[in-house]
Design an enzyme around this catalytic site. Structure first.
Site: not given
Length: 407
Positions: A198, A223, A60, A124
């Site tokens: 972003d 993406k 993690r 978004y």
């Protein structure tokens, strides 16, 4: 390649940035599929936990595969940029399980109860929903302003001293609205507000928000950075190395939005072709946008490369190229859009974007379904809008498919 004293080109960084030769001299960094790591002694374990010695502890908290992806993307976002001392800008990146996880770390790691995020009207859908539906439960508010109206932005900053962060998405999803990074970041800095951008639609190949003074950049690495639709991921990149290594790292680890070695491996390999893919994506998008713009069945085309786009000048000022994303609306509205999408043969009806193949989606019924209709329409996301991520197929085939679907 981790030596920041060298000056490799962007394409070279895509291939080699952040790579460290491991003990077995594998050509590519392997998938380190281990949940935990051994220590030579109790003393070493304590030293690594205290940060006095480098080493891996627990999955993690990261591993070598993840570290390479982080370092490479940080190097790409910093490419060619200098810090206040005229030295190569150094950034720190934290890889997450998704773009929303990266955004959550940015928000929760910087904005506390009683403070607010200043953002704009076209975001978004997931980002809009976390701001509207999740953060209020933690007493974190939002101020939504049209970022094209710089006077309104300045007034908001002057009158509301609880604003802690400005969040910018440009180009915006799915309207392709583009806002002025230099002007907005300058206003934020004048009022002591940190800025997060972003950069998913543009990638560091087309736009570098740190060049304009941004504090943080986020991406959905799912993406264009991955480019092949094979793995979900997100990244938070910051220029305050100390804060990224402490407060933001702590927030990231405790929220648990960590990536994994397999997805990081796929991301690293996708990054190797980022620049060549983007060149083809962008070249195809220009031709597709012009075709749609000239087609009698199309009412509106939102593409920054078109001279009649209202934000064309802003986009050309801060981006290397208008990019590979566009949206449009057929004159027949929603019903014509449904018929069109059901008639496609090469372009795929799928959410997400940035994959090698062309993806087309209907935001109002998918990615922005959770946004109230009156808000969605106010933001420019109409019922009939179609979003298109232009792929790298032969452009004649993409245009031919669009043409036959509109007959």
């Amino acid at each position: 390649m981790t030596d920041n004293n060298t000056n490799p080109g962007f394409d070279t960084l895509c291939l080699h940035g952040g790579h460290v030769t491991e003990s077995n001299r594998a050509h590519l960094t392997p998938i380190y599929a281990s949940s935990t790591y051994e220590f030579d002694s109790a003393e070493q374990a304590a030293a690594i936990f205290r940060g006095e010695e480098k080493g891996y502890i627990y999955g993690r908290w990261g591993n070598p595969t993840i570290a390479e992806a982080e370092e490479r993307i940080a190097m790409l976002e910093a490419f060619g940029l200098k810090d206040a001392n005229g030295e190569q800008l150094k950034l720190k990146a934290i890889l997450h399980a998704s773009g929303m996880a990266a955004i959550s770390t940015a928000f929760m790691g910087n904005v506390k109860a009683g403070e607010k995020i200043l953002t704009h009207q076209s975001l978004y859908g997931g980002t809009h929903e976390i701001i509207e539906k999740i953060l209020p439960d933690f007493s974190i508010g939002a101020v939504i302003v049209d970022f094209h109206d710089l006077k309104a932005v300045e007034q908001a900053l002057q009158t509301d001293k609880t604003i802690r962060m400005m969040h910018i998405e440009t180009p915006a999803n799915p309207t392709l609205q583009c806002v002025d990074l230099a002007e907005l970041i300058a206003l934020a800095k004048a009022h002591g507000v940190v800025v997060c951008v972003d950069n998913t639609f543009a990638t560091p190949y087309l736009q570098q928000p740190f060049a304009f003074g941004a504090d943080y950049v986020v991406h959905s690495t799912t993406k264009f950075l991955n480019g092949h639709g094979t793995a979900i991921g997100g990244i938070l990149v910051g220029k305050d190395i100390a804060r990224m290594s402490t407060a933001l790292t702590k927030t990231h680890r405790l929220l648990g939005g960590n990536s994994n070695a397999f997805d990081a491996f796929l991301l690293v390999n996708g990054l190797r072709t980022l620049s060549v893919r983007m060149d083809r994506h962008c070249a195809n998008a220009e031709k597709v946008a012009q075709f749609l713009h000239d087609h009698p069945a199309v009412g509106v085309v939102n593409y920054l490369g078109l001279a009649d786009h209202p934000d064309h000048a802003i986009g050309m000022k801060q981006m290397k190229h208008p990019g590979a994303m566009l949206s449009f609306e057929l004159k027949g509205g929603f019903d014509a859009g449904v018929k069109f999408m059901n008639s496609l043969k090469i372009c795929l009806n799928a959410v997400s974007l940035g994959t090698c193949d062309t993806l087309i989606s209907h935001p109002a019924s998918t990615t922005h379904m959770g946004v109230a209709r009156e808000q969605r329409l106010k933001f420019g996301i109409t019922d009939g809008m179609i979003r298109m991520s232009v792929g790298i197929e032969n452009v004649e085939d993409i245009i031919g498919d669009l043409e036959q679907a509109m007959r």
